[in-house]
Design a protein around this motif. Sequence first.
Motif, PDB file in Angstrom:
ATOM      1  N   ALA A  22       0.823  -1.210   0.000  1.00  0.00           N
ATOM      2  CA  ALA A  22       0.000   0.000   0.000  1.00  0.00           C
ATOM      3  C   ALA A  22       0.858   1.261   0.000  1.00  0.00           C
ATOM      4  CB  ALA A  22      -0.923  -0.014   1.222  1.00  0.00           C
ATOM      5  N   LEU A  23       1.922   1.276   0.812  1.00  0.00           N
ATOM      6  CA  LEU A  23       2.794   2.446   0.869  1.00  0.00           C
ATOM      7  C   LEU A  23       3.443   2.729  -0.485  1.00  0.00           C
ATOM      8  CD1 LEU A  23       4.671   2.191   4.296  1.00  0.00           C
ATOM      9  CD2 LEU A  23       3.243   4.081   3.513  1.00  0.00           C
ATOM     10  N   VAL A 324      -0.424   5.531   2.487  1.00  0.00           N
ATOM     11  CA  VAL A 324      -0.253   6.935   2.863  1.00  0.00           C
ATOM     12  C   VAL A 324       0.907   7.522   2.072  1.00  0.00           C
ATOM     13  CG1 VAL A 324       0.186   8.529   4.761  1.00  0.00           C
ATOM     14  CG2 VAL A 324      -1.073   6.401   5.185  1.00  0.00           C
ATOM     15  N   GLU A 325       0.679   8.688   1.502  1.00  0.00           N
ATOM     16  CA  GLU A 325       1.755   9.373   0.791  1.00  0.00           C
ATOM     17  C   GLU A 325       2.721  10.000   1.798  1.00  0.00           C
ATOM     18  OE1 GLU A 325       0.411  11.740  -2.701  1.00  0.00           O
ATOM     19  OE2 GLU A 325      -1.584  11.104  -2.036  1.00  0.00           O
ATOM     20  N   PHE A 326       4.002   9.891   1.520  1.00  0.00           N
ATOM     21  CA  PHE A 326       4.998  10.423   2.448  1.00  0.00           C
ATOM     22  C   PHE A 326       4.873  11.931   2.623  1.00  0.00           C
ATOM     23  CE2 PHE A 326       7.248   6.463   1.093  1.00  0.00           C
ATOM     24  CZ  PHE A 326       7.253   5.869   2.349  1.00  0.00           C
ATOM     25  N   SER A 327       4.256  12.595   1.656  1.00  0.00           N
ATOM     26  CA  SER A 327       4.037  14.037   1.789  1.00  0.00           C
ATOM     27  C   SER A 327       3.022  14.361   2.878  1.00  0.00           C
ATOM     28  CB  SER A 327       3.547  14.611   0.455  1.00  0.00           C
ATOM     29  OG  SER A 327       2.331  13.980   0.048  1.00  0.00           O
ATOM     30  N   SER A 328       2.318  13.325   3.374  1.00  0.00           N
ATOM     31  CA  SER A 328       1.317  13.533   4.424  1.00  0.00           C
ATOM     32  C   SER A 328       1.925  13.573   5.820  1.00  0.00           C
ATOM     33  CB  SER A 328       0.264  12.417   4.374  1.00  0.00           C
ATOM     34  OG  SER A 328      -0.429  12.429   3.146  1.00  0.00           O
ATOM     35  N   ILE A 329       3.199  13.267   5.929  1.00  0.00           N
ATOM     36  CA  ILE A 329       3.842  13.309   7.243  1.00  0.00           C
ATOM     37  C   ILE A 329       3.780  14.733   7.802  1.00  0.00           C
ATOM     38  CG2 ILE A 329       6.027  13.041   8.482  1.00  0.00           C
ATOM     39  CD1 ILE A 329       6.784  10.877   6.480  1.00  0.00           C
ATOM     40  N   GLY A 330       3.318  14.838   9.045  1.00  0.00           N
ATOM     41  CA  GLY A 330       3.188  16.156   9.645  1.00  0.00           C
ATOM     42  C   GLY A 330       2.989  16.059  11.143  1.00  0.00           C
ATOM     43  N   SER A 331       2.422  17.090  11.739  1.00  0.00           N
ATOM     44  CA  SER A 331       2.252  17.149  13.193  1.00  0.00           C
ATOM     45  C   SER A 331       1.527  15.931  13.771  1.00  0.00           C
ATOM     46  CB  SER A 331       1.498  18.425  13.576  1.00  0.00           C
ATOM     47  OG  SER A 331       2.229  19.567  13.214  1.00  0.00           O
ATOM     48  N   LEU A 400      -5.203  19.488   8.191  1.00  0.00           N
ATOM     49  CA  LEU A 400      -4.447  20.400   9.047  1.00  0.00           C
ATOM     50  C   LEU A 400      -3.494  21.132   8.115  1.00  0.00           C
ATOM     51  CD1 LEU A 400      -3.675  21.545  11.792  1.00  0.00           C
ATOM     52  CD2 LEU A 400      -2.105  19.602  12.088  1.00  0.00           C
ATOM     53  N   GLY A 401      -3.902  22.355   7.716  1.00  0.00           N
ATOM     54  CA  GLY A 401      -3.173  23.018   6.645  1.00  0.00           C
ATOM     55  C   GLY A 401      -3.434  22.268   5.354  1.00  0.00           C
ATOM     56  N   ASP A 402      -2.376  21.798   4.709  1.00  0.00           N
ATOM     57  CA  ASP A 402      -2.536  21.008   3.481  1.00  0.00           C
ATOM     58  C   ASP A 402      -2.244  19.527   3.715  1.00  0.00           C
ATOM     59  OD1 ASP A 402       0.131  21.285   3.976  1.00  0.00           O
ATOM     60  OD2 ASP A 402       0.695  21.820   1.906  1.00  0.00           O
ATOM     61  N   ILE A 403      -2.263  19.100   4.999  1.00  0.00           N
ATOM     62  CA  ILE A 403      -1.948  17.715   5.353  1.00  0.00           C
ATOM     63  C   ILE A 403      -3.218  16.981   5.777  1.00  0.00           C
ATOM     64  CG2 ILE A 403      -0.715  16.224   6.985  1.00  0.00           C
ATOM     65  CD1 ILE A 403       1.432  18.362   7.156  1.00  0.00           C
ATOM     66  N   PRO A 404      -3.539  15.823   5.154  1.00  0.00           N
ATOM     67  CA  PRO A 404      -4.676  15.015   5.603  1.00  0.00           C
ATOM     68  C   PRO A 404      -4.358  14.415   6.974  1.00  0.00           C
ATOM     69  CG  PRO A 404      -3.949  14.361   3.390  1.00  0.00           C
ATOM     70  CD  PRO A 404      -2.888  15.231   3.972  1.00  0.00           C
ATOM     71  N   VAL A 405      -5.172  14.739   7.980  1.00  0.00           N
ATOM     72  CA  VAL A 405      -4.891  14.322   9.348  1.00  0.00           C
ATOM     73  C   VAL A 405      -4.907  12.807   9.487  1.00  0.00           C
ATOM     74  CG1 VAL A 405      -5.683  14.444  11.747  1.00  0.00           C
ATOM     75  CG2 VAL A 405      -5.768  16.475  10.301  1.00  0.00           C
ATOM     76  N   GLN A 406      -5.874  12.150   8.832  1.00  0.00           N
ATOM     77  CA  GLN A 406      -5.955  10.693   8.943  1.00  0.00           C
ATOM     78  C   GLN A 406      -4.692  10.027   8.411  1.00  0.00           C
ATOM     79  OE1 GLN A 406      -8.251   7.831   6.275  1.00  0.00           O
ATOM     80  NE2 GLN A 406      -9.698   8.016   7.970  1.00  0.00           N
ATOM     81  N   ASP A 407      -4.236  10.450   7.252  1.00  0.00           N
ATOM     82  CA  ASP A 407      -3.029   9.856   6.666  1.00  0.00           C
ATOM     83  C   ASP A 407      -1.804  10.111   7.540  1.00  0.00           C
ATOM     84  OD1 ASP A 407      -4.557   8.986   4.608  1.00  0.00           O
ATOM     85  OD2 ASP A 407      -3.736  10.318   3.081  1.00  0.00           O
ATOM     86  N   ALA A 408      -1.692  11.330   8.069  1.00  0.00           N
ATOM     87  CA  ALA A 408      -0.543  11.659   8.918  1.00  0.00           C
ATOM     88  C   ALA A 408      -0.543  10.813  10.189  1.00  0.00           C
ATOM     89  CB  ALA A 408      -0.564  13.145   9.265  1.00  0.00           C
ATOM     90  N   LEU A 414       2.359   3.487  11.707  1.00  0.00           N
ATOM     91  CA  LEU A 414       3.308   2.650  10.972  1.00  0.00           C
ATOM     92  C   LEU A 414       4.732   2.836  11.506  1.00  0.00           C
ATOM     93  CD1 LEU A 414       1.992   3.236   7.327  1.00  0.00           C
ATOM     94  CD2 LEU A 414       1.682   1.194   8.718  1.00  0.00           C
ATOM     95  N   PHE A 415       5.086   4.074  11.843  1.00  0.00           N
ATOM     96  CA  PHE A 415       6.430   4.356  12.351  1.00  0.00           C
ATOM     97  C   PHE A 415       6.648   3.818  13.768  1.00  0.00           C
ATOM     98  CE2 PHE A 415       7.315   8.360   9.563  1.00  0.00           C
ATOM     99  CZ  PHE A 415       7.493   7.523   8.465  1.00  0.00           C
TER     100      PHE A 415
END
Length: 437
Positions: A22-23, A324-331, A400-408, A414-415
């Motif tokens: 999936a990743l 999840v797209e790696f660009s979704s990593i955020g707070s 949250l801004g331009d980040i999907p909270v669920q994906d982040a 996963l981490f």
Amino acid sequence: MYRVWNFVTNYSLLLICGALIALVWANIDAHSYHQVVEYPLAFNNWVGVDAGYWLKKYGADYGVTEVSTLKVLSFHYLVNDVLMAFFFAIAAKEVWEAVVLRDGALRGRKAATPLFATVGGMVGPISVYLGLAYFLGSETYDAVVRGWAIPTATDIAFSYLVGRLVFGAGHPAVRFLLLLAIADDAAGLIILAIFYPSGELAPEWLLLSVGAAVAIYVLFNRLPQRLDRGKQDRPNSTWVRKKLSFWPYLIAGALSWYGFQESGIHPALGLLPIVLTIPHADRSFGIFAEAEQHLTDLLNHIEHILKHPVEIVLFFFGLLNAGVEFSSIGSPTWLVLAGLLIGKPFGVLLFGWFAAHPMRLGLPQDMRTVDLFVVGCVSAIGFTVSLFIASVAFDSSTMLGDIPVQDAAKMGALFSFAAAILSVIAGKVTRVQKQNG
């Protein structure tokens, strides 16, 4: 060790394979990935997501402009809401046996300190998650607050495997960890049921689930036992066991699941009332005990039947939820990780210390107070249940801004495998003496 590795192979490696696929897929072609995830398998009036919601959110992607049914059974709903019910049923089976059977892991004084440590392993992550979110400002806090339960989960299979690698198979901390993980599973089921409804609550539908559970328990469990009083060969119970097997419970499970779906409680928990009614063994040998695979009671028989189907279900769960797209990593990612990697170890240590010393409940012989911190590090591997909670805590459109909270938040789950590395380091620093055997 073979029994542990066999369990991990059965229930976790396929899940990881699905998650890795999936990743990669989501980061190569996110559009095609999400088209598969929400693909409409059937339009009907009984099972699935609300048709109006699905049409508004996903209809355009499939060229669907009008829906004449009330429900849409999507691929994602089939796996997360229908088939994952069997996974949670197996988890509930282990918790139920630990509570009600003779020698059950969660019975008596031996379970007192692990239960307090479990509370710490939930209070700690929640405090760190919400505390840091509040520190980051009201916008972040408001966006992520519903995910407070994500870092409370413990992946029982991988945590137990890492615990044995750190402490050795014979160390008392390994059994302590197992008790904590089972109690954590129980708490996770309760949290899902109470705090994460799947829709508007209609508690009257739970009467269908309760009715199915009561009827199946009376007719196919208690009644045969009553008729067999004074008969050593137990003819009625044997006939029900051999001729009817699991079929009455499957029918009751379907009714109970539907009651949960219509009540607004997450339907993946819909089989739990039925698990409690199935004839079980007289004593518990433990989730990883060799004797478990030789038990012939109906509850263990059903678990053995479900083993391979659930392996496949977990593969698809990983496939449909970990993209999840790696660009979704955020707070939200770092908040989940902080809750797990900081909140879990210190929460388990503080509450475990309080139970063991000020409350004088004690620790297992040869287990040190500092071992509680290492146990907390090991239990910080959230993965499966953390991923599931992230998928139900947030709507996929929450930003949250331009980040999907669920994906982040999913990325944080996963981490959480980083906890395995942290556990090894903590074991070295605290000079854990491995006890094999």
